[in-house]
Write a protein that holds these residues in place. Structure first.
Motif, PDB file in Angstrom:
ATOM      1  N   ALA A 157       0.837  -1.200   0.000  1.00  0.00           N
ATOM      2  CA  ALA A 157       0.000   0.000   0.000  1.00  0.00           C
ATOM      3  C   ALA A 157       0.873   1.251   0.000  1.00  0.00           C
ATOM      4  O   ALA A 157       0.544   2.255  -0.652  1.00  0.00           O
ATOM      5  N   TYR A 158       1.992   1.196   0.726  1.00  0.00           N
ATOM      6  CA  TYR A 158       2.960   2.302   0.758  1.00  0.00           C
ATOM      7  C   TYR A 158       3.486   2.584  -0.652  1.00  0.00           C
ATOM      8  O   TYR A 158       3.547   3.738  -1.110  1.00  0.00           O
ATOM      9  N   LEU A 159       3.847   1.519  -1.360  1.00  0.00           N
ATOM     10  CA  LEU A 159       4.390   1.685  -2.707  1.00  0.00           C
ATOM     11  C   LEU A 159       3.323   2.130  -3.697  1.00  0.00           C
ATOM     12  O   LEU A 159       3.646   2.641  -4.769  1.00  0.00           O
ATOM     13  N   SER A 160       2.056   1.947  -3.331  1.00  0.00           N
ATOM     14  CA  SER A 160       0.963   2.384  -4.193  1.00  0.00           C
ATOM     15  C   SER A 160       0.771   3.889  -4.152  1.00  0.00           C
ATOM     16  O   SER A 160       0.242   4.482  -5.100  1.00  0.00           O
ATOM     17  N   THR A 161       1.171   4.532  -3.050  1.00  0.00           N
ATOM     18  CA  THR A 161       0.875   5.965  -2.878  1.00  0.00           C
ATOM     19  C   THR A 161       2.083   6.821  -2.538  1.00  0.00           C
ATOM     20  O   THR A 161       2.127   7.999  -2.913  1.00  0.00           O
ATOM     21  N   ASP A 162       3.072   6.272  -1.823  1.00  0.00           N
ATOM     22  CA  ASP A 162       4.171   7.093  -1.298  1.00  0.00           C
ATOM     23  C   ASP A 162       5.515   6.418  -1.476  1.00  0.00           C
ATOM     24  O   ASP A 162       6.363   6.450  -0.576  1.00  0.00           O
ATOM     25  N   ALA A 163       5.734   5.823  -2.641  1.00  0.00           N
ATOM     26  CA  ALA A 163       6.989   5.111  -2.884  1.00  0.00           C
ATOM     27  C   ALA A 163       8.209   6.014  -2.765  1.00  0.00           C
ATOM     28  O   ALA A 163       9.300   5.556  -2.411  1.00  0.00           O
ATOM     29  N   ALA A 164       8.039   7.307  -3.029  1.00  0.00           N
ATOM     30  CA  ALA A 164       9.172   8.232  -2.968  1.00  0.00           C
ATOM     31  C   ALA A 164       9.743   8.353  -1.563  1.00  0.00           C
ATOM     32  O   ALA A 164      10.887   8.790  -1.388  1.00  0.00           O
ATOM     33  N   SER A 165       8.966   7.957  -0.554  1.00  0.00           N
ATOM     34  CA  SER A 165       9.439   8.042   0.831  1.00  0.00           C
ATOM     35  C   SER A 165      10.224   6.809   1.262  1.00  0.00           C
ATOM     36  O   SER A 165      10.802   6.797   2.350  1.00  0.00           O
ATOM     37  N   VAL A 166      10.217   5.763   0.433  1.00  0.00           N
ATOM     38  CA  VAL A 166      10.824   4.483   0.802  1.00  0.00           C
ATOM     39  C   VAL A 166      12.146   4.323   0.064  1.00  0.00           C
ATOM     40  O   VAL A 166      12.183   4.290  -1.171  1.00  0.00           O
ATOM     41  N   ASP A 167      13.225   4.208   0.828  1.00  0.00           N
ATOM     42  CA  ASP A 167      14.534   3.961   0.231  1.00  0.00           C
ATOM     43  C   ASP A 167      14.657   2.490  -0.146  1.00  0.00           C
ATOM     44  O   ASP A 167      14.773   2.136  -1.309  1.00  0.00           O
ATOM     45  N   PRO A 347     -12.839  -0.244  -0.052  1.00  0.00           N
ATOM     46  CA  PRO A 347     -12.236   0.482  -1.189  1.00  0.00           C
ATOM     47  C   PRO A 347     -10.923  -0.163  -1.634  1.00  0.00           C
ATOM     48  O   PRO A 347     -10.286  -0.929  -0.909  1.00  0.00           O
ATOM     49  N   THR A 348     -10.515   0.165  -2.829  1.00  0.00           N
ATOM     50  CA  THR A 348      -9.237  -0.291  -3.369  1.00  0.00           C
ATOM     51  C   THR A 348      -8.096   0.456  -2.684  1.00  0.00           C
ATOM     52  O   THR A 348      -8.145   1.670  -2.535  1.00  0.00           O
ATOM     53  N   ILE A 349      -7.090  -0.280  -2.227  1.00  0.00           N
ATOM     54  CA  ILE A 349      -5.923   0.379  -1.627  1.00  0.00           C
ATOM     55  C   ILE A 349      -4.611  -0.025  -2.290  1.00  0.00           C
ATOM     56  O   ILE A 349      -3.613   0.653  -2.124  1.00  0.00           O
ATOM     57  N   TYR A 350      -4.610  -1.117  -3.040  1.00  0.00           N
ATOM     58  CA  TYR A 350      -3.400  -1.534  -3.750  1.00  0.00           C
ATOM     59  C   TYR A 350      -3.548  -1.156  -5.218  1.00  0.00           C
ATOM     60  O   TYR A 350      -4.581  -1.417  -5.844  1.00  0.00           O
ATOM     61  N   ASP A 351      -2.519  -0.551  -5.781  1.00  0.00           N
ATOM     62  CA  ASP A 351      -2.550  -0.085  -7.163  1.00  0.00           C
ATOM     63  C   ASP A 351      -1.410  -0.773  -7.912  1.00  0.00           C
ATOM     64  O   ASP A 351      -0.233  -0.397  -7.770  1.00  0.00           O
ATOM     65  N   ALA A 352      -1.749  -1.804  -8.684  1.00  0.00           N
ATOM     66  CA  ALA A 352      -0.721  -2.586  -9.378  1.00  0.00           C
ATOM     67  C   ALA A 352       0.098  -1.714 -10.320  1.00  0.00           C
ATOM     68  O   ALA A 352       1.325  -1.871 -10.417  1.00  0.00           O
ATOM     69  N   GLU A 353      -0.540  -0.792 -10.993  1.00  0.00           N
ATOM     70  CA  GLU A 353       0.183   0.069 -11.928  1.00  0.00           C
ATOM     71  C   GLU A 353       1.158   0.975 -11.194  1.00  0.00           C
ATOM     72  O   GLU A 353       2.311   1.168 -11.628  1.00  0.00           O
ATOM     73  N   ALA A 354       0.718   1.545 -10.070  1.00  0.00           N
ATOM     74  CA  ALA A 354       1.606   2.413  -9.289  1.00  0.00           C
ATOM     75  C   ALA A 354       2.760   1.615  -8.695  1.00  0.00           C
ATOM     76  O   ALA A 354       3.905   2.093  -8.651  1.00  0.00           O
ATOM     77  N   ILE A 355       2.481   0.399  -8.228  1.00  0.00           N
ATOM     78  CA  ILE A 355       3.544  -0.447  -7.681  1.00  0.00           C
ATOM     79  C   ILE A 355       4.576  -0.752  -8.769  1.00  0.00           C
ATOM     80  O   ILE A 355       5.795  -0.674  -8.540  1.00  0.00           O
ATOM     81  N   ALA A 356       4.098  -1.080  -9.963  1.00  0.00           N
ATOM     82  CA  ALA A 356       5.016  -1.385 -11.062  1.00  0.00           C
ATOM     83  C   ALA A 356       5.853  -0.175 -11.444  1.00  0.00           C
ATOM     84  O   ALA A 356       7.004  -0.318 -11.880  1.00  0.00           O
ATOM     85  N   GLY A 357       5.295   1.025 -11.277  1.00  0.00           N
ATOM     86  CA  GLY A 357       6.024   2.234 -11.632  1.00  0.00           C
ATOM     87  C   GLY A 357       6.782   2.862 -10.490  1.00  0.00           C
ATOM     88  O   GLY A 357       7.382   3.936 -10.641  1.00  0.00           O
ATOM     89  N   SER A 358       6.790   2.194  -9.333  1.00  0.00           N
ATOM     90  CA  SER A 358       7.382   2.788  -8.133  1.00  0.00           C
ATOM     91  C   SER A 358       8.903   2.798  -8.153  1.00  0.00           C
ATOM     92  O   SER A 358       9.537   3.595  -7.453  1.00  0.00           O
ATOM     93  N   GLY A 359       9.503   1.892  -8.929  1.00  0.00           N
ATOM     94  CA  GLY A 359      10.960   1.776  -8.902  1.00  0.00           C
ATOM     95  C   GLY A 359      11.482   1.264  -7.579  1.00  0.00           C
ATOM     96  O   GLY A 359      12.660   1.470  -7.249  1.00  0.00           O
TER      97      GLY A 359
END
Length: 420
Positions: A157-167, A347-359
């Motif tokens: 869920a973190y990588l779905s919305t705030d991947a920039a905060s995760v090293d 509600p939906t909380i996991y976003d496969a597209e965002a996870i794939a684009g999270s790097g």
């Protein structure tokens, strides 16, 4: 949206320094007009000389369990020293647990409708918002995440919305599906439990008849726990949840060796069943963890295979049942809340597209025989994360993080990827 922080309490626990942080945050992050708040607690654990190390936030399994308390006599949790060699460790109590405005029986005075509504705001997406508030409070531009089991779900869920905060992200038994339905998950988990049951009976064939006799006793109401619970066959079979851990077969073996009428059996059976009244969220809230835009409607109960109905010796795992709201004393007060949440459109909380684009970079332990987070669906999610190094192993079961140097192995894998 105002976030306030209590004064930081610093204490020494043997050679460790613990900084205790409490933030008051919105219950409903998505609605600035909703004035309700909760507290979120985190303990930052620092080893001598580690004051300037980067942060690693630990997301506990569950849902509905607080973070472990850091101790050093001996090291607890068992993986703590592996983490402290590289990080300051942030033990955050996920909302509704531990010291983060815990959900306990006293909340039921609000009425079942209000309680059910409250619980809808305790999911992984809200936990991510709490983590972001804590990260900013600690002054970290980015930090690292270790997600065990449901904590891994929260990491997704973190990588779905705030991947920039995760090293760097580390997941242990937590690469959940982000595209499958709860029905698909629980159906595959039954397959895993069938395999685990048969492996157990191959080792201890005499226990199959013992289990059959125990189910007969439970069906006649003859097994009564110290708290007064008349154990149903489905509750009895849930002791198979232990087979998903490294040494859980020992729990099952010792239990089935006991005389069913003895105090030892009754007390050990109570301790062996995975769901109890200490953490009501784990039962009431459990199926929501696999709901990504779904109504769960007692999914595990609905998809039970025919052979599990026919063969009562097959163990179950995290397959909750609606009848437990009537047969388990600690769950009866939660019946109306549980029934309401089973019909809630999550509600939906996991976003496969965002996870794939999270790097996202990091490493994950995927357990071959995992009966809670199936290998097949873990590999589907892993395919979205090409920079996540995988350790696919049968050396450990779902609790491998607590059983060996799993984190040390994952840190080495992640560092090797980053050197490249």
């Amino acid at each position: 949206m105002t976030i306030s922080a209590a004064p930081v309490l610093r204490r020494r626990m043997m050679d460790l320094t613990l900084e205790e942080h409490t933030l008051t945050v919105p219950l409903v992050w998505s609605d600035p007009a909703d004035a309700r708040t909760i507290d979120v607690f985190a303990s930052v654990v620092i080893r001598p000389g580690g004051e300037d190390l980067p942060y690693l936030v630990f997301l506990q399994g569950g849902p509905g369990h607080e973070a472990p308390r850091a101790l050093h006599a001996p090291a607890g949790p068992s993986w703590l020293d592996q983490a402290l060699a590289h990080y300051r460790v942030v033990m955050i109590d996920q909302r509704g647990t531990g010291r983060s405005t815990p959900v306990s029986d006293d909340i039921l005075t609000l009425g079942s409708e209000a309680v059910a509504e409250h619980l809808t705001h305790l999911r992984a997406d809200s936990i991510v918002r709490d983590c972001e508030a804590m990260r900013e409070h600690l002054g970290a531009e980015r930090w690292n995440v270790l997600g065990q089991s449901f904590g891994g779900f929260t990491t997704l869920a973190y990588l779905s919305t705030d991947a920039a905060s995760v090293d760097t992200a580390y997941l242990t038994g937590g690469l959940s599906t982000v595209t499958r339905t709860p029905d698909e998950v629980y159906a595959l988990c039954y397959d895993k439990m069938r395999d685990a049951s048969e492996r157990y009976y191959r080792r201890f064939p005499e226990h199959r008849d013992r289990m059959r006799r125990l189910v007969d006793l439970a069906d006649s109401g003859a097994i009564v726990l110290p708290d007064g619970e008349v154990v149903s066959p489905s509750r009895l079979r849930s002791v198979g949840s232990a087979l998903g851990t490294d040494d859980g077969w020992q729990t099952v073996w010792k239990l089935l060796e006991l005389e069913p009428g003895s105090n030892a059996f009754r007390y050990d059976l109570a301790a062996a069943m995975p769901f109890d009244g200490r953490n009501p969220l784990y039962f009431v809230f459990h199926e929501s963890s696999y709901a990504n835009g779904h109504v769960t409607d007692w999914s595990a109960e609905r998809v039970e295979p025919a052979d599990f109905a026919d063969d009562v010796t097959l163990f179950t795992g995290e397959h909750i049942r609606r009848d437990w709201t009537e047969t388990v004393p600690s769950f009866r007060p939660w019946r109306d809340v549980s029934l309401a949440l089973a019909q809630h459109a999550w509600p939906t909380i996991y976003d496969a597209e965002a996870i794939a684009g999270s790097g996202a970079r990091g490493a994950a332990a995927v357990y071959v025989n995992d009966p809670y987070v199936p290998l097949e669906f873990s590999m589907e999610t892993a395919a979205l994360l090409p920079d996540l190094r995988l350790w696919v192993t049968s050396e450990h079961e779902h609790n491998g993080l607590r059983s060996g140097p799993v984190l040390e192995r994952l840190i080495a894998l992640a560092q090797d990827r980053r050197v490249r």
